[in-house]
Design an enzyme around this catalytic site. Structure first.
Site, PDB file in Angstrom:
ATOM      1  N   CYS A   2      34.251  55.540   9.594  1.00  0.00           N
ATOM      2  CA  CYS A   2      35.365  54.608   9.546  1.00  0.00           C
ATOM      3  C   CYS A   2      34.910  53.326   8.861  1.00  0.00           C
ATOM      4  CB  CYS A   2      35.830  54.290  10.954  1.00  0.00           C
ATOM      5  SG  CYS A   2      36.092  55.753  11.943  1.00  0.00           S
ATOM      6  N   ARG A  27      36.017  55.097   3.189  1.00  0.00           N
ATOM      7  CA  ARG A  27      35.246  55.558   4.350  1.00  0.00           C
ATOM      8  C   ARG A  27      36.084  56.366   5.337  1.00  0.00           C
ATOM      9  NH1 ARG A  27      30.512  52.549   4.878  1.00  0.00           N
ATOM     10  NH2 ARG A  27      30.350  53.299   7.001  1.00  0.00           N
ATOM     11  N   TRP A  75      38.484  57.569  10.202  1.00  0.00           N
ATOM     12  CA  TRP A  75      38.262  58.989   9.910  1.00  0.00           C
ATOM     13  C   TRP A  75      38.050  59.620  11.280  1.00  0.00           C
ATOM     14  CZ3 TRP A  75      34.515  62.730  10.726  1.00  0.00           C
ATOM     15  CH2 TRP A  75      34.626  63.891   9.958  1.00  0.00           C
ATOM     16  N   ASN A 101      33.028  52.123  14.607  1.00  0.00           N
ATOM     17  CA  ASN A 101      32.673  53.190  13.673  1.00  0.00           C
ATOM     18  C   ASN A 101      31.466  53.900  14.267  1.00  0.00           C
ATOM     19  OD1 ASN A 101      31.935  54.782  11.471  1.00  0.00           O
ATOM     20  ND2 ASN A 101      30.797  53.124  10.502  1.00  0.00           N
ATOM     21  N   GLY A 102      31.594  55.207  14.506  1.00  0.00           N
ATOM     22  CA  GLY A 102      30.477  55.949  15.091  1.00  0.00           C
ATOM     23  C   GLY A 102      30.998  56.955  16.099  1.00  0.00           C
ATOM     24  N   GLU A 487      26.750  72.241  -7.821  1.00  0.00           N
ATOM     25  CA  GLU A 487      27.451  70.957  -7.868  1.00  0.00           C
ATOM     26  C   GLU A 487      28.856  71.111  -8.462  1.00  0.00           C
ATOM     27  OE1 GLU A 487      27.112  68.291  -6.483  1.00  0.00           O
ATOM     28  OE2 GLU A 487      28.122  66.762  -7.647  1.00  0.00           O
ATOM     29  N   LYS A 491      32.265  70.156  -6.463  1.00  0.00           N
ATOM     30  CA  LYS A 491      33.262  69.205  -6.977  1.00  0.00           C
ATOM     31  C   LYS A 491      34.647  69.827  -6.942  1.00  0.00           C
ATOM     32  CE  LYS A 491      31.544  66.437  -6.727  1.00  0.00           C
ATOM     33  NZ  LYS A 491      30.220  66.010  -6.414  1.00  0.00           N
ATOM     34  N   GLU A 494      36.034  70.324  -3.237  1.00  0.00           N
ATOM     35  CA  GLU A 494      36.356  69.153  -2.420  1.00  0.00           C
ATOM     36  C   GLU A 494      37.572  68.387  -2.909  1.00  0.00           C
ATOM     37  OE1 GLU A 494      33.446  65.964  -2.026  1.00  0.00           O
ATOM     38  OE2 GLU A 494      32.609  66.448  -3.962  1.00  0.00           O
ATOM     39  N   HIS A 510      23.846  90.914  -6.551  1.00  0.00           N
ATOM     40  CA  HIS A 510      23.471  91.270  -5.175  1.00  0.00           C
ATOM     41  C   HIS A 510      24.632  91.060  -4.208  1.00  0.00           C
ATOM     42  CE1 HIS A 510      19.346  91.886  -6.398  1.00  0.00           C
ATOM     43  NE2 HIS A 510      19.462  90.776  -7.118  1.00  0.00           N
ATOM     44  N   LYS A 609      33.813  59.177   2.389  1.00  0.00           N
ATOM     45  CA  LYS A 609      32.724  58.959   1.451  1.00  0.00           C
ATOM     46  C   LYS A 609      31.368  58.948   2.148  1.00  0.00           C
ATOM     47  CE  LYS A 609      31.055  57.860  -2.560  1.00  0.00           C
ATOM     48  NZ  LYS A 609      30.958  59.025  -3.471  1.00  0.00           N
TER      49      LYS A 609
HETATM   50  O1  M6R Z   1      25.808  59.333   0.679  1.00  0.00           O
HETATM   51  P1  M6R Z   1      25.105  60.647   0.576  1.00  0.00           P
HETATM   52  O2  M6R Z   1      24.598  60.931  -0.779  1.00  0.00           O
HETATM   53  O3  M6R Z   1      24.037  60.805   1.610  1.00  0.00           O
HETATM   54  O4  M6R Z   1      26.222  61.712   0.914  1.00  0.00           O
HETATM   55  C1  M6R Z   1      25.932  63.074   1.009  1.00  0.00           C
HETATM   56  C2  M6R Z   1      27.179  63.898   0.952  1.00  0.00           C
HETATM   57  O5  M6R Z   1      28.026  63.570   2.018  1.00  0.00           O
HETATM   58  C3  M6R Z   1      27.944  63.712  -0.359  1.00  0.00           C
HETATM   59  O6  M6R Z   1      27.148  63.981  -1.455  1.00  0.00           O
HETATM   60  C4  M6R Z   1      29.184  64.634  -0.381  1.00  0.00           C
HETATM   61  O7  M6R Z   1      28.795  65.952  -0.429  1.00  0.00           O
HETATM   62  C5  M6R Z   1      30.077  64.254  -1.563  1.00  0.00           C
HETATM   63  N1  M6R Z   1      31.434  64.179  -1.151  1.00  0.00           N
HETATM   64  C6  M6R Z   1      29.987  65.221  -2.675  1.00  0.00           C
HETATM   65  O8  M6R Z   1      30.816  64.886  -3.732  1.00  0.00           O
END
Ligand code: M6R
Length: 614
Positions: A2, A27, A75, A101-102, A487, A491, A494, A510, A609
């Site tokens: 959050c 966040r 969040w 937050n937590g 990656e 992308k 998500e 496999h 994020k």
């Molecule tokens: O802030 P960080 O790099 O530690 O975050 C790790 C992941 O949460 C972050 O890379 C997440 O997978 C992204 N949304 C990917 O685009």
């Protein structure tokens, strides 16, 4: 996950808090709320489900006066995202309001105890127990707000960044943290608090990053006071935080994600500035100079990260093993911290994290340190928890990344890993001069090559239209481009919610090959490197099963044009630097597909994020 923000001073708090929440919305964005204490000593709390704009709309005709206030964008962890569960939460008497937050792990026990004492809870959140406990202890012990907060927090198990205001202490904010970030900004007769510097920096550059189990007592007209839970006073360390406000805006782009994709050439230049010296063919990383023996003496490297950062860690493995001849393990931080791992004094742990706040990565760092490992952080967010917890490290210096999907941070992380691998290899005499000089020279050309890739944006946008309605995607790559495949798939899933899997191309037969038919798009990273012919064979296997191939190829490669259905040409580079070039078209493809599907690219559903809960 959050975002929290607070203000106390002479100005009206409401516009500062709303603007701050908007900056922190990356966040979490499932509900938002604000608490304001006005001059009549009324404590008004307004909350809504959904985004900060909903809150603004809701509060339009309400009393939004007050020079002290706290606000929150959520969040959800405990309790569905709705108005009742949104923060701030009131205490039973409605005299105190709190944002958090937590996660409070022992909230169920605390709630049961407080309920037995006759306290009524309004929400399903873990957070509400803190504010109820504070008020209960305040009354039971007939004490002051600061002491009640300290006492309450000593009963709490879990992670928190909190801020509390109280009608009976109208000139005070009490804020505290453990494992969730909190920064206090010091202005002229005014103070700001927030989860990170972004909502504060336009008012003051002077900031204090609060440490674990520290409590900030912020009183109008007085100096900032920091104490720990046992009330031992700690001298605040004031830091100058430099952050360009322009980096927090979209700057004419439709989305932050697109802006951040396009920023990559400049980001990489910034990341290399003062580190890569082309004239002298050398790389200088201050961490390697300061901790030379520790790093050069590493018997093993363990890279810990999550998500995209884990993918760049995979590229790090290939780099360190190839050029430094050091064995490397790459592990999800969440797995590492809960298994009986074998880590010791001869290990160097590299923690990779854009935010520097990811709960699992931070906990894994602490664990590795406890076991005697030397810990190196590769982070973006300056002053965040991981750089503060590690022995040394390198910032990637790509500027704030706001889009939830990580893009420029990936490039920055890979660039730092390349520089670190080269510098370490040189110090160990493990790399030939030819390789060392060739890679440095080519690294310097990457920003220009990235710009060329970005020129294909329109073409990729057209390609995206063809695949908007695909239900699945497979991404294939080998060697350094296997993590790129992972990656690319991450992308896409998500931000467009299309199911996508990344595989090492040869692994396809496999199992995943069973999925291939004429409706399956298969993105293959097939640039001309040592594994080119092997990848071409893998591509033929897809073609034979009528998969629809989108190939990323080296400029001028005619051979693959005959095999693939669609080709995206990228400039050739050295194999170890290919991820810096080949990831960009995949970022753009995911972006344009998500836009075609009308998805919220910068704030995809269910995500946040900065994952500050485990
Ligand atoms: O802030 P960080 O790099 O530690 O975050 C790790 C992941 O949460 C972050 O890379 C997440 O997978 C992204 N949304 C990917 O685009």
């Amino acid at each position: 996950m959050c975002g929290i923000v607070g203000y106390i001073g002479k100005r009206n708090a409401y516009p500062i808090l709303i603007k701050g929440l908007k900056r922190l919305e990356y966040r979490g964005y499932d509900s938002a709320g604000i608490a304001l204490l006005n001059s009549k000593n009324e404590l008004n709390v307004y909350k809504t489900k959904g985004k900060v704009s909903n809150l603004e709309h809701f509060a339009k005709d309400k009393d939004c006066n007050g020079t002290i206030g706290i606000a929150h964008t959520r969040w959800a962890t405990h309790g569905e995202p709705n108005q009742i569960n949104a923060h701030p939460h009131y205490s039973e008497s409605k005299n105190i309001a709190l944002i958090h937050n937590g996660i409070i792990e022992n909230y169920a026990d605390l709630k049961e105890n407080l309920t037995r004492k006759g306290i009524h809870f309004q929400s399903n959140t873990d957070t509400e127990v803190i504010v109820q406990l504070i008020e209960y202890l305040l009354q039971k012990n007939d004490t002051d707000l600061l002491t009640a907060v300290q006492l309450a927090l000593s009963h709490v198990v879990g992670a928190y960044a909190i801020a509390v205001i109280d009608r009976n202490n109208p000139d005070v904010i009490v804020a505290a943290r453990k494992s969730s970030p909190l920064v206090v900004g010091i202005g002229d007769d005014e103070f700001f608090i927030a989860s990170d510097a972004s909502p504060i920096v336009e008012y003051t550059k002077k900031m204090v990053f609060i440490d674990n189990e520290e409590v900030a007592y912020i009183k109008r007209g007085e100096e900032l006071k920091i104490v720990n839970l046992n009330n031992v006073e700690i001298k605040p360390e004031i830091e100058e935080v430099m952050l360009d406000i322009g980096q927090l805006e979209k700057g004419g782009y439709e989305h932050f994600m697109l802006k951040e994709i396009f920023e990559q050439p400049a980001c990489i230049e910034n990341c290399m500035k003062g580190r890569v010296n082309i004239a002298h063919d050398s790389i200088k990383l201050s961490a390697l100079i300061d901790f030379h023996d520790k790093l050069v003496g590493a018997k093993r490297i363990i890279i810990l990260a999550c998500g995209t950062s884990w993918h760049s860690g995979m590229i790090g493995k290939y780099l360190f093993e190839t050029y430094c001849k050091i064995p490397v393990e790459v592990e999800y931080a969440s797995e590492f911290r809960y298994r009986s791992n074998v880590v010791g004094e001869n290990d160097v742990v590299i923690a990779v994290s854009q935010s520097g706040e990811t709960a699992d990565t931070l906990a894994a760092v602490e664990l590795a340190k406890e076991k005697g490992a030397f810990v190196y952080g590769i982070c973006n967010s300056v002053g965040s928890s991981i750089p503060r917890a590690t022995h040394t490290g390198s910032y990637i210096h790509v500027g704030p990344e706001i889009g939830v999907a990580s893009t420029k941070a990936f490039s920055g992380q890979v660039t730092v890993l390349v520089m670190l691998a080269l510098a370490l290899a040189k110090s160990k005499n493990a790399i030939s001069d030819k390789d060392y000089f060739e890679i440095i020279a080519e690294l310097a050309k990457i920003p220009e090559k990235m710009k060329k890739v970005l020129q294909m944006n329109e073409k990729i946008a057209d390609l995206a239209k063809i695949f908007t309605y695909a239900h699945n995607f497979i991404y294939l790559g080998r060697g350094y481009c296997f993590p790129v495949a992972l990656e690319g798939a991450l992308k896409l899933k998500e931000i467009s919610y299309i199911h996508a899997e990344g595989y090492p191309a040869a692994e396809m037969k496999h199992g995943p090959i069973a999925l291939i038919d004429d409706e399956m798009p298969v993105v293959v990273i097939a640039t001309q490197n040592a594994l080119y012919e092997k990848v071409v064979s893998n591509m033929q296997e897809v073609k034979a099963r009528k998969g629809r191939i989108i190939a990323l190829i080296s400029e001028g490669d005619e051979k693959i044009k005959d095999i693939a259905n669609f080709c995206i040409e990228v400039p050739q580079t050295l194999e170890c630097l290919e991820p810096l070039i080949t990831t960009i078209p995949l970022q753009l493809l995911a972006y344009h597909i998500a836009v075609c599907k009308g998805k919220n690219v910068d704030q995809p559903r269910n995500l946040a994020k900065s994952v500050t809960v485990e």
